[in-house]
Design an enzyme around this catalytic site. Structure first.
Site, short mmCIF file in Angstrom:
data_model
loop_
_atom_site.label_atom_id
_atom_site.label_comp_id
_atom_site.label_asym_id
_atom_site.label_seq_id
_atom_site.Cartn_x
_atom_site.Cartn_y
_atom_site.Cartn_z
N ASP A 21 -15.76 122.86 115.81
CA ASP A 21 -16.45 123.24 114.58
C ASP A 21 -17.91 123.48 114.94
O ASP A 21 -18.75 122.58 114.89
CB ASP A 21 -16.31 122.11 113.55
N ALA A 22 -18.22 124.72 115.31
CA ALA A 22 -19.55 125.06 115.81
C ALA A 22 -20.34 125.92 114.83
O ALA A 22 -21.56 125.94 114.87
CB ALA A 22 -19.43 125.79 117.15
N LYS A 23 -19.61 126.66 113.97
CA LYS A 23 -20.23 127.53 112.96
C LYS A 23 -21.29 128.45 113.56
O LYS A 23 -22.35 128.68 112.99
CB LYS A 23 -20.81 126.72 111.80
N ARG A 24 -20.99 128.99 114.74
CA ARG A 24 -21.92 129.89 115.39
C ARG A 24 -21.92 131.24 114.68
O ARG A 24 -20.94 131.64 114.07
CB ARG A 24 -21.55 130.07 116.86
#
Length: 276
Positions: A91-94
């Site tokens: 879960d990095a939401k890059r």
């Protein structure tokens, strides 16, 4: 993990539970702090207690990056410990321009380079196609695109009216032109359960990663009522309610009890929908 393998795991385990591995050093049991890596030790015990009850694990990168190099090593060690029969999600939401996204993808998908090769990554799509396609270049990897979140701030942008519906609807319609339901999932918050009917008009076959059940107050029954498909089509994440169900030396047993309760509820919903 392919779409068919994911579906098979859901049917085998009678579960569509994802355990979010978001360890907070200030919340984990005190006795773990004597270990060389308290965060990894905490994660390892949570994984051991829940691996037969869930089909995915989702470490949130921020909870590791906050601790610098030591935190990054905890994340790498956690990735390596994850069960191979579970979908691994970072879960990095890059979300950045193409050449930067290429490096983010390399960090999380190329094990020789970054030490990790997660099955999936969460992405912020608001810079468009070139911020997403570098991840799709990795064959067999999933891209999980933020569509409609549970946050109060979702109203700031996601519900903006365009000439063709809400902004979040346009995100889904556009992203579906980049790849099919075997490569793209969407994040949809559980507290938006009545919106699932609308979302299914635009994403009838895509899996939806659903945070917000448990500590955030989302209803599993409502999510399933409006969002479940013939293949299940849901991955419901729970983090705090499982991780911090207990804070003593038996914290892993308490975590298992909470995960088991969710799995049993999920089995009922799967049977009700005819998935199993």
């Amino acid at each position: 993990m392919s779409r068919q393998e994911l579906i098979e795991q859901i049917k085998k385990k009678k579960s569509f539970l994802c355990v979010g591995l978001d360890p907070d050093i200030n919340k984990i049991p005190q006795f773990l702090r004597s270990y060389p890596d308290p965060i990894f030790e905490f994660n390892k015990r949570i994984i051991d207690a829940t691996r037969d009850l869930c089909i995915a694990y989702k470490p949130n990168a921020a909870f590791y990056e906050a601790y610098g190099i030591k935190g990054l090593q905890s994340l790498i060690d956690t990735y390596k410990y994850l069960p191979k029969d579970c979908l691994s999600i970072i879960d990095a939401k890059r979300g950045d321009i193409g050449n930067t996204s290429d490096k983010y993808a390399k960090a999380f998908f190329d094990e020789q380079s970054g030490g990790m090769s997660f099955d999936a990554i969460t992405i912020t799509p608001y810079m468009g196609n070139d911020s997403v396609t570098p991840y799709l270049a990795y064959e067999g990897k999933w891209v999980i695109i933020l569509a409609l979140t549970s946050s109060v701030g979702s109203k700031d942008f996601q519900y903006l009216q365009t000439g063709d519906g809400y902004l979040y609807e346009n995100v889904i319609k556009k992203a579906n032109t980049w790849a099919g339901a075997d490569r793209i999932m969407y994040v949809v918050g559980a507290t938006k359960s009545t919106e699932f009917t609308n979302i299914r008009e635009y994403a009838p076959d895509n899996f939806l990663l659903v945070p917000g059940v448990g500590a955030q107050g989302g209803s599993l029954e409502e999510v399933c009522k409006y969002g479940m498909t013939k293949d299940c089509g849901l991955i419901v994440n729970s983090s705090r309610s499982i991780l911090y169900a207990g804070n003593g030396e038996d914290f892993a047993d308490a975590a298992r009890a909470e995960a088991l309760s969710l799995q049993q509820q999920m089995q009922v919903e799967l049977e009700k929908a005819g998935v199993i």
